[in-house]
Design an enzyme around this catalytic site. Sequence first.
Site, PDB file in Angstrom:
ATOM      1  N   THR A  37       0.856  -1.181   0.000  1.00 50.72           N
ATOM      2  CA  THR A  37       0.000   0.000   0.000  1.00 50.72           C
ATOM      3  C   THR A  37       0.895   1.234   0.000  1.00 50.72           C
ATOM      4  O   THR A  37       1.486   1.576   1.029  1.00 50.72           O
ATOM      5  CB  THR A  37      -0.914   0.026   1.241  1.00 50.72           C
ATOM      6  OG1 THR A  37      -1.625  -1.204   1.332  1.00 50.72           O
ATOM      7  CG2 THR A  37      -1.892   1.189   1.174  1.00 50.72           C
ATOM      8  N   HIS A 188       9.144 -20.425  22.145  1.00 51.64           N
ATOM      9  CA  HIS A 188       9.115 -19.195  22.946  1.00 51.64           C
ATOM     10  C   HIS A 188       7.669 -18.733  23.129  1.00 51.64           C
ATOM     11  O   HIS A 188       7.232 -18.409  24.240  1.00 51.64           O
ATOM     12  CB  HIS A 188       9.943 -18.112  22.245  1.00 51.64           C
ATOM     13  CG  HIS A 188       9.678 -16.714  22.730  1.00 51.64           C
ATOM     14  ND1 HIS A 188       8.551 -15.995  22.392  1.00 51.64           N
ATOM     15  CD2 HIS A 188      10.408 -15.886  23.532  1.00 51.64           C
ATOM     16  CE1 HIS A 188       8.580 -14.805  22.955  1.00 51.64           C
ATOM     17  NE2 HIS A 188       9.701 -14.716  23.656  1.00 51.64           N
ATOM     18  N   GLU A 192       5.341 -18.421  26.399  1.00 47.46           N
ATOM     19  CA  GLU A 192       4.659 -17.146  26.659  1.00 47.46           C
ATOM     20  C   GLU A 192       3.186 -17.389  27.007  1.00 47.46           C
ATOM     21  O   GLU A 192       2.652 -16.780  27.949  1.00 47.46           O
ATOM     22  CB  GLU A 192       4.782 -16.262  25.424  1.00 47.46           C
ATOM     23  CG  GLU A 192       4.100 -14.915  25.505  1.00 47.46           C
ATOM     24  CD  GLU A 192       4.203 -14.178  24.182  1.00 47.46           C
ATOM     25  OE1 GLU A 192       3.158 -13.699  23.687  1.00 47.46           O
ATOM     26  OE2 GLU A 192       5.323 -14.080  23.636  1.00 47.46           O
ATOM     27  N   LYS A 262      -3.044 -16.231  17.938  1.00 48.09           N
ATOM     28  CA  LYS A 262      -2.702 -16.234  16.521  1.00 48.09           C
ATOM     29  C   LYS A 262      -2.226 -17.595  16.025  1.00 48.09           C
ATOM     30  O   LYS A 262      -1.852 -17.736  14.869  1.00 48.09           O
ATOM     31  CB  LYS A 262      -1.632 -15.171  16.244  1.00 48.09           C
ATOM     32  CG  LYS A 262      -2.161 -13.754  16.393  1.00 48.09           C
ATOM     33  CD  LYS A 262      -1.144 -12.729  15.934  1.00 48.09           C
ATOM     34  CE  LYS A 262      -1.718 -11.320  15.971  1.00 48.09           C
ATOM     35  NZ  LYS A 262      -0.745 -10.306  15.519  1.00 48.09           N
ATOM     36  N   ARG A 447      -5.033 -52.277  27.561  1.00 48.01           N
ATOM     37  CA  ARG A 447      -4.786 -52.290  26.121  1.00 48.01           C
ATOM     38  C   ARG A 447      -4.592 -53.725  25.612  1.00 48.01           C
ATOM     39  O   ARG A 447      -5.043 -54.087  24.521  1.00 48.01           O
ATOM     40  CB  ARG A 447      -3.564 -51.433  25.785  1.00 48.01           C
ATOM     41  CG  ARG A 447      -3.736 -49.955  26.075  1.00 48.01           C
ATOM     42  CD  ARG A 447      -2.466 -49.157  25.773  1.00 48.01           C
ATOM     43  NE  ARG A 447      -2.271 -49.017  24.340  1.00 48.01           N
ATOM     44  CZ  ARG A 447      -1.250 -49.518  23.667  1.00 48.01           C
ATOM     45  NH1 ARG A 447      -0.320 -50.240  24.299  1.00 48.01           N
ATOM     46  NH2 ARG A 447      -1.140 -49.346  22.362  1.00 48.01           N
ATOM     47  N   HIS A 453      -2.479 -55.663  22.619  1.00 46.45           N
ATOM     48  CA  HIS A 453      -1.359 -54.790  22.280  1.00 46.45           C
ATOM     49  C   HIS A 453      -0.040 -55.211  22.940  1.00 46.45           C
ATOM     50  O   HIS A 453       0.989 -54.615  22.646  1.00 46.45           O
ATOM     51  CB  HIS A 453      -1.682 -53.346  22.683  1.00 46.45           C
ATOM     52  CG  HIS A 453      -2.802 -52.754  21.885  1.00 46.45           C
ATOM     53  ND1 HIS A 453      -2.711 -52.522  20.534  1.00 46.45           N
ATOM     54  CD2 HIS A 453      -4.049 -52.351  22.256  1.00 46.45           C
ATOM     55  CE1 HIS A 453      -3.841 -51.993  20.106  1.00 46.45           C
ATOM     56  NE2 HIS A 453      -4.678 -51.893  21.120  1.00 46.45           N
TER      57      HIS A 453
END
Length: 483
Positions: A37, A188, A192, A262, A447, A453
């Site tokens: 821009t 990091h 935070e 985010k 299991r 298993h």
Amino acid sequence: MNEATADLGLIGLAVMGQNLVLNMADNGYTVAVYNRTPQRTEEFLAGPAADSTIIGTDSLEQLVSQLKRPRRVMLMVQAGAPVDAVIDSLVPLLEPGDIIIDGGNSHYPDTDRRLEELAKHGIRFVGAGISGGEEGARTGPSIMPGGDEAAWPHLQDIFEAIAARVDGVPCVRWLGPGGSGHYVKMVHNGIEYGDMQLIAETYHLMSDLLGLSHERMSAVFSDWNQERLESYLIEITSDILAYRDEDGEPLVEKILDKAGQKGTGRWTVSNALEHGAPLTLVAEAVFARFLSALKESRTEAARHLLGPEQPVTVDTDEYLVSLEEALYSAKVVSYAQGYQLLAAASREYGWNLDLAGIALIWRGGCIIRSAFLNDIARAFEQQPAPDNMLLDPFFRDALNRDQGGWREIVSAAVRAGVPVPALSSALSFFDGIRSKRLPANLIQAQRDYFGAHTFERIDREPGEHFHVNWSGTGGEVSSTIWD
């Protein structure tokens, strides 16, 4: 306008980009800038960049024409497709030996991919995690570069000049190959998330259980910031709690209790699952943000779901001492978990990460900067370095000494009905990691019962697997394909 006079080109003039450019200019570097821009470029040059050596350009072609060789171009654009789009536009304009630096919060697999693709063109690529927010970008961030190491000699002077400094040491160092720089920044950010959730839970307990005024809460955090909890996040929490709105009321209480994100926290937790690393505290911090987003559901549930009937009474001064112990102890656990993940990734990807060095570059500029990162660096500088940070004598002794207060805080929170997912998950991890025997033997039996298993036995050689026909009606054949 003279050609080829700029030391570096920067694309993307949002707040972080602008402040990094001003930082570079303050340190004697000539920077050419471009923003998709044009108006933003014009406003920047007429405003914060007025009377500087910063060069404005109105096209990528013009930007590249201003750069000394090898050309160094730094991207400060939104992670994901926008980064790929800018790179695609740059490649035809560059030549072998030129360098592209992605300074955004890109996901490290994208950095790996871009590094490989650009290498085909002879272009060196660096993924540089940058932490510190707009203030750090302007006055000195923590920088975490990784990728094509041949690019580092051409970037080191600039990055060291603009980075924060602690004890005269710049908070930047080359981390390793591939996406290592963006990976370290991702972890990091995960830590935070954990730090912020721990502090939020501490505030919740101060407010709802102790009934402290905002002035008192601010003062407590300010006092803690003079001692072993000294950190940027503790400091700003004190400021936030003291801040008054125009009507004189605490502004923090007028903020909607829905936390945003985010995605870097989710990336960290997802990667921990891939590596089998128990990053429990960060996971709880991410889930706490998800839960906070369910505001309407929580409001409705509050009308129907009851908490404890009996109020919990505690001695405020004693409780605050215990609260400091709990916050510090949980914080230690969070970093220990984060470092376990860093070590696992370093082994898996062959990065050979310098764990002590990472602590040193996190000491200044970044959001999680804190005094006890010096203690973490010292722990990992030992030879041999501890596999588990909690076993370092300094942290071991602190946790053993403070666990009583930590347990009291979690217990009182449960009795009062105040949610403390991060504080309590950290304590559960502490109790789990110090347990020689856990009930996983029963899980293995279950299991084997329903899925054949198999299991190992403590009275037989390691690696030898057994299957039992538990009900008498099952088969004798064990599973070879189920997880």
